[in-house]
Design a protein around this motif. Structure first.
Motif, PDB file in Angstrom:
ATOM      1  N   PRO A 108       0.176  -1.499  -0.182  1.00 32.94           N
ATOM      2  CA  PRO A 108      -0.160  -0.156   0.573  1.00 32.94           C
ATOM      3  C   PRO A 108       0.825   1.720  -0.311  1.00 32.94           C
ATOM      4  O   PRO A 108       1.489   1.503   0.463  1.00 32.94           O
ATOM      5  N   PRO A 109       0.135   2.221  -0.504  1.00 30.65           N
ATOM      6  CA  PRO A 109       1.068   3.890  -0.469  1.00 30.65           C
ATOM      7  C   PRO A 109       0.950   4.199   0.648  1.00 30.65           C
ATOM      8  O   PRO A 109       0.596   3.492   1.759  1.00 30.65           O
ATOM      9  N   PRO A 110       2.442   5.061   0.892  1.00 31.93           N
ATOM     10  CA  PRO A 110       2.944   5.184   2.346  1.00 31.93           C
ATOM     11  C   PRO A 110       1.069   6.546   2.665  1.00 31.93           C
ATOM     12  O   PRO A 110       0.742   6.820   2.162  1.00 31.93           O
ATOM     13  N   CYS A 111       0.666   6.816   3.793  1.00 35.55           N
ATOM     14  CA  CYS A 111       0.080   7.935   4.351  1.00 35.55           C
ATOM     15  C   CYS A 111       0.184   8.197   3.934  1.00 35.55           C
ATOM     16  O   CYS A 111      -0.757   9.352   3.407  1.00 35.55           O
ATOM     17  N   PRO A 112       1.521   9.567   4.144  1.00 32.65           N
ATOM     18  CA  PRO A 112       1.483  11.345   3.165  1.00 32.65           C
ATOM     19  C   PRO A 112       0.613  10.923   1.908  1.00 32.65           C
ATOM     20  O   PRO A 112      -0.039  11.639   1.592  1.00 32.65           O
ATOM     21  N   GLU A 113       1.163   9.901   1.547  1.00 31.35           N
ATOM     22  CA  GLU A 113       0.607  10.361  -0.099  1.00 31.35           C
ATOM     23  C   GLU A 113      -1.297   9.200  -0.304  1.00 31.35           C
ATOM     24  O   GLU A 113      -1.504  10.456  -0.665  1.00 31.35           O
TER      25      GLU A 113
END
Length: 221
Positions: A108-113
């Motif tokens: 999964p993409p990082p939280c900020p993204e």
């Protein structure tokens, strides 16, 4: 109903997890969703037919609920194997569609993204004059306010943070001034049928009141 079916009523407010499972099935098989929702299951709890609102009696354009019940009971007696086979195929396709690939390529993409993507989607659909995130009908969607307040808290000094705060506060203000808010009996209606929060759909949901109370409390703070 009791002659041919074991009838179970599920409160979607108390069990949203169950509602989500069967709503996914109804949307996949009918192309749409909504409430009230009716789903027919086999004895081993596999859905094979589902739909939203059925009128009590047959009308010019819609099959009535009584007719649906009679037809399903007859089909179950005559074509049980065909119905169960169809159900198994649909469930297999749905399970493949929601299954997550645990490989490194599917991380999964990082939280900020993710937060940036969510902010951009809300900013793109935001309506400047009356607030909200679609033209009409307009739903309160408290989860959007919760996200925007948290996005602002993480970006207080940035332009995007200020924009997130403005979108949330302006929308909440216009909702409170509009007809979606019951100025006599208090509380918010389910949604506004127009883009100005002026003409409400006259239905109030308990979960909306609870979540909006949190949103307005955070806005006040």
């Amino acid at each position: 109903m009791n002659e041919n079916f074991v009838c179970i009523k599920v409160d979607r407010e108390e069990r949203p997890d169950i509602d989500k499972v069967y709503m996914t099935f109804v949307q996949a098989t009918s192309g749409g969703g909504g409430w009230p929702m009716s789903v027919w299951l086999s004895p081993d709890l596999k859905p094979f037919v589902g739909g939203t609102y059925f009128p009590p009696e047959d009308s010019f354009s819609r099959v009535g609920f009584k007719t649906v019940l009679k037809n399903l009971a007859e089909q179950w007696k005559r074509n049980r194997s065909e119905l169960t086979e169809r159900s198994n195929k649909i469930l297999t396709a749905l399970q493949k569609g929601v299954a997550m690939d645990a490989t490194k390529e599917a991380v999964p993409p990082p939280c900020p993204e993710v937060m940036e993507r969510c902010f951009q989607q809300l900013a793109h659909s935001y309506e400047d004059e009356y607030g909200g995130f679609r033209e009409s009908p307009k739903f309160p969607s408290p989860v959007n306010f919760n996200f925007l307040f948290r996005f602002w808290a993480l970006n207080k000094t940035g332009e995007k943070g200020a924009q997130a705060l403005q979108m949330a506060l302006h929308t909440l203000k216009m909702m409170a001034l509009g007809g979606i808010y019951d100025h006599v009996g208090q509380g918010f209606h389910r949604y506004s049928t127009d883009g100005r929060w002026h003409v409400p759909h006259f239905e109030k949901m308990l979960y909306d009141q609870g979540q909006l109370a949190v949103s307005y409390t955070e806005a006040y703070q």
